[in-house]
Scaffold this active site. Structure first.
Site, short mmCIF file in Angstrom:
data_model
loop_
_atom_site.label_atom_id
_atom_site.label_comp_id
_atom_site.label_asym_id
_atom_site.label_seq_id
_atom_site.Cartn_x
_atom_site.Cartn_y
_atom_site.Cartn_z
N HIS A 37 14.00 3.07 -39.34
CA HIS A 37 15.05 3.97 -39.86
C HIS A 37 15.09 3.92 -41.39
O HIS A 37 15.37 4.93 -42.05
CB HIS A 37 16.42 3.56 -39.31
CG HIS A 37 16.54 3.74 -37.82
ND1 HIS A 37 16.66 2.69 -36.95
CD2 HIS A 37 16.57 4.86 -37.06
CE1 HIS A 37 16.77 3.14 -35.71
NE2 HIS A 37 16.71 4.47 -35.75
N GLN A 61 21.10 12.54 -23.21
CA GLN A 61 19.65 12.33 -23.16
C GLN A 61 19.26 11.10 -22.33
O GLN A 61 18.09 10.75 -22.27
CB GLN A 61 19.06 12.25 -24.58
CG GLN A 61 19.47 11.03 -25.39
CD GLN A 61 19.01 11.13 -26.84
OE1 GLN A 61 19.57 11.87 -27.65
NE2 GLN A 61 17.96 10.41 -27.18
N GLY A 151 11.18 10.21 -36.93
CA GLY A 151 10.04 9.30 -36.88
C GLY A 151 8.95 9.85 -35.98
O GLY A 151 9.23 10.41 -34.92
N LYS A 153 6.96 8.07 -34.30
CA LYS A 153 6.79 7.25 -33.09
C LYS A 153 7.22 8.05 -31.87
O LYS A 153 6.58 8.02 -30.84
CB LYS A 153 7.63 5.97 -33.17
CG LYS A 153 7.46 5.12 -31.92
CD LYS A 153 8.24 3.84 -32.00
CE LYS A 153 9.60 3.96 -31.38
NZ LYS A 153 9.60 4.18 -29.93
N ASP A 154 8.32 8.78 -32.03
CA ASP A 154 8.78 9.66 -30.95
C ASP A 154 8.10 11.01 -31.13
O ASP A 154 8.73 12.02 -31.48
CB ASP A 154 10.30 9.80 -31.00
CG ASP A 154 10.98 8.46 -30.77
OD1 ASP A 154 10.65 7.78 -29.79
OD2 ASP A 154 11.82 8.05 -31.60
N GLN A 157 9.26 14.12 -29.17
CA GLN A 157 10.55 14.57 -29.70
C GLN A 157 10.34 15.35 -31.00
O GLN A 157 10.92 16.42 -31.21
CB GLN A 157 11.42 13.34 -29.95
CG GLN A 157 12.68 13.61 -30.74
CD GLN A 157 13.59 12.41 -30.80
OE1 GLN A 157 14.29 12.11 -29.86
NE2 GLN A 157 13.63 11.71 -31.92
N SER A 189 11.42 -0.50 -32.85
CA SER A 189 12.22 0.31 -31.94
C SER A 189 13.49 -0.47 -31.62
O SER A 189 13.44 -1.71 -31.49
CB SER A 189 11.45 0.56 -30.64
OG SER A 189 12.34 0.95 -29.61
N SER A 190 14.59 0.24 -31.48
CA SER A 190 15.85 -0.44 -31.14
C SER A 190 15.71 -1.15 -29.80
O SER A 190 16.38 -2.14 -29.53
CB SER A 190 16.99 0.57 -31.09
OG SER A 190 17.02 1.30 -32.29
N ARG A 191 14.83 -0.64 -28.93
CA ARG A 191 14.68 -1.22 -27.59
C ARG A 191 13.84 -2.51 -27.59
O ARG A 191 13.82 -3.21 -26.59
CB ARG A 191 14.09 -0.19 -26.63
CG ARG A 191 15.09 0.91 -26.31
CD ARG A 191 14.59 1.86 -25.23
NE ARG A 191 15.66 2.73 -24.77
CZ ARG A 191 15.79 4.02 -25.08
NH1 ARG A 191 14.91 4.60 -25.86
NH2 ARG A 191 16.81 4.72 -24.62
#
Ligand code: PAF
Length: 298
Positions: A37, A61, A151, A153-154, A157, A189-191
């Site tokens: 971010h 989502q 980003g 990465k997605d 999206q 990643s937040s995950r």
């Protein structure tokens, strides 16, 4: 750092700035901010006069049984980080009732991401990209940006939201920022916070798999089956990885092809579970041009 929580106040702030001739860059996030971010916020501040960072965990989502309820929401920490990265940025942090005044279950109008939204991740997360496109369109109307930063990465999206801006004539430039990675290559990643130490160690296979596909394409490999097998063979070696997909698709249509054409821009993408945590990674790359490719014999 200024925090705005109502759509009406956000619109009023944005309209005032625009009327003063200032350009606004929006970074939509679901919070739980990390180094990925930070790169988005820095890209926003260098591409416009004002940066707005939205923090909203969007219920529409997430599918049934997904991690909406446990998704990390460290709001105070996020605000501190934002303040350090960009003290003049505005945080837009609405409650769900601001974004969905009639409730999430209401029979409300939403955006369809169409066929693009049913490929790759969309095949396993039905409705996910409709929820993303819907909330991002709302965020655009709330924050009135000139530029929106996402980003890469997605990647799916990003492709869908760039189409949203183009097809709906929004006049917003959608910018993609390269994936920021940890030292061993795992994308921030937040995950990642959900991973156990053993899962975290095994997860490095995900970036290794997409990099292997990228390198093979660079060497002239054109066959989808060979590229998919190269990715899967790396993921097979990772302890307890459950592969959802490993694919090579056209970079714009997201459609798979049997063989990559010379010069074609493609996306190599992976989604895999480590325990209950679903990780994705992908890389855009371009096949060598006809005169430089040395295709392998099938
Ligand atoms: O990428 C995300 O964090 C989310 O999908 C987004 C774009 C903020 C929409 O909720």
């Amino acid at each position: 750092m200024k925090i705005i929580t109502s759509v009406r106040k956000m619109q009023a702030w944005a309209s005032k700035r625009r009327a003063a001739g200032r350009r606004i860059a929006l970074v939509p996030t679901m919070g739980a901010l990390h180094a990925g971010h930070e790169a988005l916020v820095r890209a926003a501040t260098s591409s416009a006069d004002d940066a707005v960072v939205s923090i909203f965990v969007n219920p529409t989502q997430f599918g049934p049984g997904e991690d909406f309820d446990i998704y990390p929401r460290p709001f105070e920490k996020d605000v501190k980080l934002l303040g350090a990265w960009s003290p003049d940025a505005v945080a837009f942090a609405p409650e769900a009732g601001e974004m969905y005044p009639e409730g999430v279950q209401a029979d409300r109008l939403s955006v369809s991401a169409g066929a693009l939204g049913r490929r790759l991740c969309g095949a396993f997360r039905p409705g996910h990209f409709d929820g993303v496109a819907t909330v991002v369109l709302k965020l655009f109307h709330a924050c009135r940006p000139d530029v929106a930063v996402f980003g890469l990465k997605d990647a799916q999206q990003f492709v869908i939201l760039r189409r949203l801006a183009q097809d709906m004539l929004l006049g917003i430039r959608v910018m993609g920022v390269p994936t920021v990675r940890e030292a061993d290559g795992l994308a921030f990643s937040s995950r990642n916070a959900y991973l156990s130490p053993a899962e975290r160690k095994a997860a490095v296979a995900v970036p290794q798999a997409v990099r292997a596909a990228q390198e093979a394409i660079g060497r002239g490999e054109q066959r989808r089956a060979a590229l998919v097998e190269a990715m899967r063979s790396i993921l097979r070696r990772a302890a307890d990885a459950r592969v959802e997909y490993a694919e090579v698709v056209d970079a714009d249509t997201l459609q798979p092809m049997e063989a990559i054409a010379p010069g074609q821009r493609v996306l190599a993408a992976v989604a895999a579970y480590f325990g209950n945590t679903r990780l994705i990674d992908s890389v855009f790359t371009q096949a060598p041009a006809a005169d430089s490719a040395s295709p392998r014999k099938p």
